[in-house]
Design a protein around this motif. Structure first.
Motif, PDB file in Angstrom:
ATOM      1  N   ASP A  29      18.011 -10.258 -15.067  1.00  0.00           N
ATOM      2  CA  ASP A  29      18.289  -8.828 -14.977  1.00  0.00           C
ATOM      3  C   ASP A  29      18.412  -8.253 -16.381  1.00  0.00           C
ATOM      4  N   ALA A  30      18.050  -6.974 -16.521  1.00  0.00           N
ATOM      5  CA  ALA A  30      18.029  -6.375 -17.854  1.00  0.00           C
ATOM      6  C   ALA A  30      19.400  -5.878 -18.286  1.00  0.00           C
ATOM      7  N   ASP A  31      20.376  -5.859 -17.374  1.00  0.00           N
ATOM      8  CA  ASP A  31      21.667  -5.250 -17.704  1.00  0.00           C
ATOM      9  C   ASP A  31      22.646  -6.245 -18.340  1.00  0.00           C
ATOM     10  N   LEU A  32      22.147  -7.449 -18.658  1.00  0.00           N
ATOM     11  CA  LEU A  32      22.945  -8.486 -19.312  1.00  0.00           C
ATOM     12  C   LEU A  32      24.086  -8.997 -18.445  1.00  0.00           C
ATOM     13  N   GLN A  33      23.959  -8.811 -17.134  1.00  0.00           N
ATOM     14  CA  GLN A  33      24.925  -9.455 -16.235  1.00  0.00           C
ATOM     15  C   GLN A  33      24.613 -10.943 -16.157  1.00  0.00           C
ATOM     16  N   ASP A  34      23.360 -11.270 -16.418  1.00  0.00           N
ATOM     17  CA  ASP A  34      22.931 -12.662 -16.483  1.00  0.00           C
ATOM     18  C   ASP A  34      22.876 -13.048 -17.951  1.00  0.00           C
ATOM     19  N   PRO A  60      13.004  -6.925 -15.070  1.00  0.00           N
ATOM     20  CA  PRO A  60      12.669  -5.629 -14.498  1.00  0.00           C
ATOM     21  C   PRO A  60      13.556  -4.554 -15.118  1.00  0.00           C
ATOM     22  N   ILE A  61      12.973  -3.409 -15.384  1.00  0.00           N
ATOM     23  CA  ILE A  61      13.718  -2.351 -16.076  1.00  0.00           C
ATOM     24  C   ILE A  61      13.668  -1.048 -15.293  1.00  0.00           C
ATOM     25  N   TYR A  62      14.800  -0.590 -14.852  1.00  0.00           N
ATOM     26  CA  TYR A  62      14.868   0.719 -14.214  1.00  0.00           C
ATOM     27  C   TYR A  62      16.021   1.492 -14.852  1.00  0.00           C
ATOM     28  N   ASN A  63      15.690   2.402 -15.736  1.00  0.00           N
ATOM     29  CA  ASN A  63      16.693   3.193 -16.459  1.00  0.00           C
ATOM     30  C   ASN A  63      17.728   2.319 -17.160  1.00  0.00           C
ATOM     31  N   GLU A  64      17.277   1.502 -18.075  1.00  0.00           N
ATOM     32  CA  GLU A  64      18.179   0.585 -18.785  1.00  0.00           C
ATOM     33  C   GLU A  64      18.209   0.885 -20.285  1.00  0.00           C
ATOM     34  N   GLU A  65      18.118   2.140 -20.674  1.00  0.00           N
ATOM     35  CA  GLU A  65      18.027   2.472 -22.106  1.00  0.00           C
ATOM     36  C   GLU A  65      19.192   1.904 -22.912  1.00  0.00           C
ATOM     37  N   GLU A  92      24.989   2.069 -14.768  1.00  0.00           N
ATOM     38  CA  GLU A  92      25.616   1.669 -13.508  1.00  0.00           C
ATOM     39  C   GLU A  92      24.594   0.989 -12.611  1.00  0.00           C
ATOM     40  N   THR A  93      25.064   0.433 -11.491  1.00  0.00           N
ATOM     41  CA  THR A  93      24.182  -0.325 -10.613  1.00  0.00           C
ATOM     42  C   THR A  93      23.038   0.547 -10.108  1.00  0.00           C
ATOM     43  N   LYS A  94      21.844  -0.048 -10.017  1.00  0.00           N
ATOM     44  CA  LYS A  94      20.679   0.659  -9.499  1.00  0.00           C
ATOM     45  C   LYS A  94      20.501   0.321  -8.028  1.00  0.00           C
ATOM     46  N   TYR A  95      21.532  -0.290  -7.448  1.00  0.00           N
ATOM     47  CA  TYR A  95      21.493  -0.642  -6.045  1.00  0.00           C
ATOM     48  C   TYR A  95      22.516   0.154  -5.245  1.00  0.00           C
ATOM     49  N   PRO A  96      22.216   1.387  -4.898  1.00  0.00           N
ATOM     50  CA  PRO A  96      23.118   2.118  -4.018  1.00  0.00           C
ATOM     51  C   PRO A  96      23.067   1.506  -2.618  1.00  0.00           C
ATOM     52  N   ARG A 120      21.993   2.405   0.151  1.00  0.00           N
ATOM     53  CA  ARG A 120      20.709   2.507   0.852  1.00  0.00           C
ATOM     54  C   ARG A 120      19.785   1.352   0.463  1.00  0.00           C
ATOM     55  N   LYS A 121      19.688   1.075  -0.852  1.00  0.00           N
ATOM     56  CA  LYS A 121      18.821  -0.007  -1.313  1.00  0.00           C
ATOM     57  C   LYS A 121      19.375  -1.370  -0.900  1.00  0.00           C
ATOM     58  N   MET A 122      20.724  -1.451  -0.869  1.00  0.00           N
ATOM     59  CA  MET A 122      21.339  -2.719  -0.488  1.00  0.00           C
ATOM     60  C   MET A 122      21.027  -3.057   0.973  1.00  0.00           C
ATOM     61  N   ARG A 140       5.386   4.555 -10.653  1.00  0.00           N
ATOM     62  CA  ARG A 140       6.605   5.139 -10.080  1.00  0.00           C
ATOM     63  C   ARG A 140       7.570   3.997  -9.792  1.00  0.00           C
ATOM     64  N   ASN A 141       8.694   4.299  -9.213  1.00  0.00           N
ATOM     65  CA  ASN A 141       9.662   3.264  -8.862  1.00  0.00           C
ATOM     66  C   ASN A 141       9.209   2.528  -7.599  1.00  0.00           C
ATOM     67  N   PHE A 142       8.911   1.239  -7.753  1.00  0.00           N
ATOM     68  CA  PHE A 142       8.490   0.445  -6.597  1.00  0.00           C
ATOM     69  C   PHE A 142       9.586  -0.486  -6.117  1.00  0.00           C
ATOM     70  N   GLY A 143      10.663  -0.558  -6.849  1.00  0.00           N
ATOM     71  CA  GLY A 143      11.764  -1.416  -6.419  1.00  0.00           C
ATOM     72  C   GLY A 143      11.846  -2.709  -7.210  1.00  0.00           C
ATOM     73  N   HIS A 144      13.050  -3.178  -7.335  1.00  0.00           N
ATOM     74  CA  HIS A 144      13.387  -4.361  -8.120  1.00  0.00           C
ATOM     75  C   HIS A 144      12.503  -5.574  -7.798  1.00  0.00           C
ATOM     76  N   GLN A 145      12.418  -5.926  -6.504  1.00  0.00           N
ATOM     77  CA  GLN A 145      11.703  -7.146  -6.132  1.00  0.00           C
ATOM     78  C   GLN A 145      10.212  -7.045  -6.439  1.00  0.00           C
TER      79      GLN A 145
HETATM   80  N1  UDP Z   1      15.867  -2.573 -11.013  1.00  0.00           N
HETATM   81  C1  UDP Z   1      14.524  -2.222 -10.896  1.00  0.00           C
HETATM   82  N2  UDP Z   1      14.155  -1.305  -9.936  1.00  0.00           N
HETATM   83  C2  UDP Z   1      15.062  -0.739  -9.069  1.00  0.00           C
HETATM   84  C3  UDP Z   1      16.425  -1.145  -9.167  1.00  0.00           C
HETATM   85  C4  UDP Z   1      16.787  -2.062 -10.146  1.00  0.00           C
HETATM   86  O1  UDP Z   1      13.686  -2.699 -11.647  1.00  0.00           O
HETATM   87  O2  UDP Z   1      14.655   0.062  -8.239  1.00  0.00           O
HETATM   88  C5  UDP Z   1      16.265  -3.559 -12.053  1.00  0.00           C
HETATM   89  C6  UDP Z   1      17.401  -3.120 -12.955  1.00  0.00           C
HETATM   90  O3  UDP Z   1      16.929  -2.401 -14.068  1.00  0.00           O
HETATM   91  C7  UDP Z   1      18.027  -4.454 -13.354  1.00  0.00           C
HETATM   92  C8  UDP Z   1      17.798  -5.317 -12.129  1.00  0.00           C
HETATM   93  O4  UDP Z   1      16.743  -4.698 -11.383  1.00  0.00           O
HETATM   94  O5  UDP Z   1      17.354  -5.046 -14.446  1.00  0.00           O
HETATM   95  C9  UDP Z   1      19.042  -5.449 -11.259  1.00  0.00           C
HETATM   96  O6  UDP Z   1      19.533  -4.164 -10.902  1.00  0.00           O
HETATM   97  P1  UDP Z   1      21.090  -3.817 -10.934  1.00  0.00           P
HETATM   98  O7  UDP Z   1      21.718  -4.440 -12.132  1.00  0.00           O
HETATM   99  O8  UDP Z   1      21.249  -2.345 -10.806  1.00  0.00           O
HETATM  100  O9  UDP Z   1      21.596  -4.534  -9.616  1.00  0.00           O
HETATM  101  P2  UDP Z   1      23.064  -5.159  -9.379  1.00  0.00           P
HETATM  102  O10 UDP Z   1      23.341  -6.086 -10.520  1.00  0.00           O
HETATM  103  O11 UDP Z   1      24.000  -3.986  -9.365  1.00  0.00           O
HETATM  104  O12 UDP Z   1      22.949  -5.853  -8.068  1.00  0.00           O
END
Ligand code: UDP
Ligand code: MG
Length: 330
Positions: free
Chosen positions: A96-101, A12-17, A206-210, A212-214, A72-77
């Motif tokens: 995850d797209a941020d390479l944390q995984d 999933p990609i949300y602002n991951e340029e 930065e994290t896309k989970y503020p 509120r979303k958490m 539009r943004n529908f959310g990560h899940q």
């Molecule tokens: N993401 C998404 N939609 C959202 C929020 C996040 O598709 O509304 C994606 C985000 O691009 C990433 C993954 O979900 O690939 C995990 O998000 P993030 O790394 O911000 O979460 P964290 O690692 O901080 O829990």
């Protein structure tokens, strides 16, 4: 065209340029080493940076990259769900797209999959580069929320996991709107196992989970897999009811024998009020039980999941399309 992919990687990609190019590069490197066909499904969850163009550019030069743009943004899940709906591999990996995984872990997952497991989830042994607040909330989230849910959700796992086609097909039948993917995977069952890894810091952004979303995410986890909040009322009602019932004769007795008046003579009235509250809470609990059942029906999950059938005439069974063959695991 390409041959049918054996592996689908869903991100999933949300602002991951800042992450897309490296993500693609590392996935290619890892997946090429398997020597089998694969695809990368990228779901743009309404990004507002340069991610969409970068995704299209990748898709333009590599046929294995499939791209889905949300309106539009529908959310990560939800983004992950769309990716799973559109993935065609025999095994589907969520990452995850941020390479944390680390994509390199996929190879270990594939190994376990070939050894006969249907769900291989990644367990974070350690998290790097995250705030104490994130670490603290995550730790307690996993412990508290998972304690009260009805199914066994492994601790310290994210969505980074490999799922067999059969698991994905069952999850595709689960169309609930408030989705908690890791709970849903556990709910499905089959043979599950974990592989350990160290969670890296975000590569870029930065994290896309503020907060509120958490909080919303935590609510989805609880309401999706537990009726505990609806049941807890009955305990409050019982304690309150018993205490107030005991209090009334005690107050009356003290008043009559010793002449002590509590709370200016209002004690009996208050105890009676408490008793009535307990009564109401009890019926709220009953109401909650009906609400829970309505919710259960409305969610319309499959009633059960069959892992294996023996000695059935496959022709006589309805909807055989859900029983794709995986001889190596049967
Ligand atoms: N993401 C998404 N939609 C959202 C929020 C996040 O598709 O509304 C994606 C985000 O691009 C990433 C993954 O979900 O690939 C995990 O998000 P993030 O790394 O911000 O979460 P964290 O690692 O901080 O829990
Ligand atoms: Mg992240």
């Amino acid at each position: 065209m390409n041959s049918q992919p054996r592996y689908s990687i869903v991100a999933p990609i949300y602002n991951e340029e800042g992450n897309i190019a490296l993500l693609y590069e590392r996935i290619v490197q890892v997946m090429e080493s398997t020597g089998e066909p694969w695809e990368l499904v990228l779901v743009n969850d309404g990004s507002r940076d340069r991610s969409p163009e970068m995704m299209d550019e990748l898709a333009g030069r590599d046929q294995r990259v499939k791209v889905l743009h949300f309106a539009r943004n529908f959310g990560h899940q939800t983004a992950v769900t769309a990716g799973m709906d559109h993935a065609s591999g025999d095994a589907v990996v969520l990452i995850d797209a941020d390479l944390q995984d680390p994509p390199e872990l996929i190879l270990e997952m594939i190994e376990r999959w070939k050894a006969g497991y249907q769900v291989i989830y990644a367990v974070r042994e350690q998290r790097k580069g995250e705030s104490w607040f994130k670490l603290f909330t995550a730790k307690w989230f996993y412990r508290v929320v998972y304690r009260i849910t009805e199914i066994d959700i492994p601790l310290d796992t994210g969505d980074f996991r490999l799922m067999d086609r059969r698991v994905v097909d069952v999850m595709r039948q689960m169309r609930e709107h408030n989705r908690f993917i890791r709970g849903m995977t556990s709910w499905v069952g089959f043979k599950q196992t974990g592989v350990n890894y160290v969670r890296e810091a975000r590569h870029s952004g930065e994290t896309k989970y503020p907060l509120r979303k958490m909080l919303r995410f935590a609510m989805d986890a609880v309401t999706g897999f537990s009726f505990f909040p609806l049941q807890v009322m009955v305990y409050v009602a019982l304690v309150l009811g018993i205490l107030s019932l005991l209090a009334i004769p005690v107050i009356a007795f003290l008043r009559a024998t010793l002449g002590v008046a509590f709370l200016g003579g209002q004690a009996t009235t208050i105890a009676l009020l408490l008793f009535l509250s307990a009564f109401q809470l009890f019926f709220l609990f009953i109401l909650g039980q009906y609400v829970a059942r309505v919710y259960d029906e409305a969610r319309n999950r499959p009633l059960y999941v069959v892992a294996l059938r023996r000695n059935f005439d496959e022709q006589s069974l309805p909807s055989p399309q859900h029983a794709r063959e995986h001889p190596e695991t049967e």
